[in-house]
Scaffold this active site. Structure first.
Site, short mmCIF file in Angstrom:
data_model
loop_
_atom_site.label_atom_id
_atom_site.label_comp_id
_atom_site.label_asym_id
_atom_site.label_seq_id
_atom_site.Cartn_x
_atom_site.Cartn_y
_atom_site.Cartn_z
N HIS A 1 0.84 -1.20 0.00
CA HIS A 1 0.00 0.00 0.00
C HIS A 1 0.88 1.26 0.00
O HIS A 1 0.60 2.23 -0.70
CB HIS A 1 -0.91 0.05 1.23
CG HIS A 1 -1.87 -1.10 1.34
ND1 HIS A 1 -1.95 -1.92 2.44
CD2 HIS A 1 -2.80 -1.55 0.48
CE1 HIS A 1 -2.90 -2.82 2.25
NE2 HIS A 1 -3.43 -2.63 1.07
N ARG B 1 -1.76 -5.59 -8.45
CA ARG B 1 -0.57 -6.42 -8.18
C ARG B 1 -0.34 -7.45 -9.28
O ARG B 1 0.77 -7.77 -9.62
CB ARG B 1 -0.72 -7.14 -6.84
CG ARG B 1 -0.63 -6.22 -5.66
CD ARG B 1 -1.06 -6.91 -4.41
NE ARG B 1 -2.45 -7.32 -4.51
CZ ARG B 1 -3.08 -8.08 -3.66
NH1 ARG B 1 -2.43 -8.56 -2.64
NH2 ARG B 1 -4.34 -8.38 -3.84
N1 COA Z 1 0.16 -4.06 -2.48
C1 COA Z 1 -0.04 -5.07 -1.65
N2 COA Z 1 -1.25 -5.50 -1.30
C2 COA Z 1 -2.29 -4.88 -1.81
C3 COA Z 1 -2.16 -3.80 -2.67
C4 COA Z 1 -0.87 -3.39 -3.01
N3 COA Z 1 -0.64 -2.38 -3.82
N4 COA Z 1 -3.38 -3.40 -3.01
C5 COA Z 1 -4.25 -4.19 -2.39
N5 COA Z 1 -3.60 -5.09 -1.66
C6 COA Z 1 -4.19 -6.18 -0.91
C7 COA Z 1 -4.78 -5.78 0.41
O1 COA Z 1 -3.84 -5.88 1.43
C8 COA Z 1 -5.88 -6.78 0.55
O2 COA Z 1 -5.36 -7.98 1.07
P1 COA Z 1 -6.30 -9.02 1.86
O3 COA Z 1 -7.38 -9.44 0.90
O4 COA Z 1 -5.37 -10.10 2.22
O5 COA Z 1 -6.87 -8.27 3.04
C9 COA Z 1 -6.34 -7.04 -0.88
O6 COA Z 1 -5.27 -6.64 -1.69
C10 COA Z 1 -7.57 -6.30 -1.27
O7 COA Z 1 -7.40 -4.94 -0.91
P2 COA Z 1 -8.43 -3.77 -1.04
O8 COA Z 1 -8.26 -3.07 -2.33
O9 COA Z 1 -8.31 -2.99 0.20
O10 COA Z 1 -9.79 -4.50 -1.21
P3 COA Z 1 -10.83 -4.82 -0.11
O11 COA Z 1 -11.74 -5.81 -0.73
O12 COA Z 1 -10.21 -5.16 1.18
O13 COA Z 1 -11.54 -3.42 0.09
C11 COA Z 1 -12.92 -1.57 -0.53
C12 COA Z 1 -12.20 -2.83 -0.96
C13 COA Z 1 -12.95 -1.38 0.98
C14 COA Z 1 -12.18 -0.41 -1.18
C15 COA Z 1 -14.35 -1.72 -1.12
O14 COA Z 1 -14.97 -2.85 -0.55
C16 COA Z 1 -15.19 -0.48 -0.89
O15 COA Z 1 -15.10 0.47 -1.65
N6 COA Z 1 -16.02 -0.52 0.18
C17 COA Z 1 -16.95 0.55 0.47
C18 COA Z 1 -18.33 0.15 0.06
C19 COA Z 1 -18.48 0.26 -1.45
O16 COA Z 1 -18.44 1.33 -2.03
N7 COA Z 1 -18.70 -0.90 -2.08
C20 COA Z 1 -18.91 -0.98 -3.50
C21 COA Z 1 -17.64 -0.97 -4.26
S1 COA Z 1 -17.89 -1.83 -5.76
#
Ligand code: COA
Length: 175
Positions: A17, A91
């Site tokens: 991140h 990624r």
């Molecule tokens: N380097 C390393 N790891 C990374 C990364 C990077 N550049 N980018 C993402 N990751 C990893 C994260 O650590 C995470 O790992 P995990 O699954 O082991 O926890 C994974 O990739 C997914 O990360 P993220 O992008 O944070 O996705 P998420 O599913 O956890 O969260 C939200 C996504 C919170 C942004 C999304 O659900 C959201 O917008 N929520 C609000 C409600 C909403 O609007 N929903 C509709 C959206 S369609």
């Protein structure tokens, strides 16, 4: 002035991140990193804890702001008209389908919400928050995965969580 938003769960923030945050902060005048909720995930860290960890690791990046929100990203975007674009890290091709779906949903909910993707640096493509949590639970070395200044907080939280999980599993086994 160009402002971007970098949304995620950040449970916890990792070097992956931080790679995206540092690079996006050089591309935009202001970067808002916002902790959001994916309702299908079980989180280890509370939202204030995730905000605090993010604030610690970005305290020297002057144009980064940390925030949290418990609604839709598209609505946060609507509430802050100064935001121009959503930034996401990619990624691997495996991230693409999910991110593509989210980008389209966000744009559908708010036509102003465009997403741009930044490819993760080669050294961070294998890092994920779940992987970091697993290493921390078993007391492993976190130095390649999370910034040194938050190792202590992450290890303390996750070793306690793991001990509690083991305690509950023992109770169940002995019933
Ligand atoms: N380097 C390393 N790891 C990374 C990364 C990077 N550049 N980018 C993402 N990751 C990893 C994260 O650590 C995470 O790992 P995990 O699954 O082991 O926890 C994974 O990739 C997914 O990360 P993220 O992008 O944070 O996705 P998420 O599913 O956890 O969260 C939200 C996504 C919170 C942004 C999304 O659900 C959201 O917008 N929520 C609000 C409600 C909403 O609007 N929903 C509709 C959206 S369609």
């Amino acid at each position: 002035m160009k402002t971007a938003i970098y949304p995620g769960s950040f449970d916890p923030v990792t070097n992956g991140h931080l790679d995206i945050i540092k690079r996006a902060a050089t591309m935009f005048d202001k970067l808002i990193v916002v902790v959001l909720i994916n309702p299908f995930k079980n989180y280890s860290f509370t939202i204030p804890e995730r905000v605090k960890l993010l604030s610690t690791v970005t305290e020297n990046i002057r144009n980064v702001e940390i925030d949290s929100y418990d609604g839709l990203l598209a609505d946060y975007f609507k509430d802050r008209p100064e935001i121009d674009v959503i930034v996401k890290g990619l990624r691997a091709t495996s991230d693409f389908e999910y991110e593509f779906q989210m980008a389209h949903t966000n744009k559908d909910l708010n036509p102003r919400a465009e997403t741009v993707f930044i490819p993760a640096s080669a050294t961070t493509t294998f890092i994920s928050s779940s992987m970091v949590k697993q290493v921390a639970m078993f007391g492993g070395d976190l130095s390649n995965y999370v910034p040194a200044e938050i190792h202590g907080e992450i290890s303390a939280k996750l070793t306690a969580e793991f001990a509690e999980k083991k305690r509950l599993a023992d109770i169940k086994r002995n019933q």
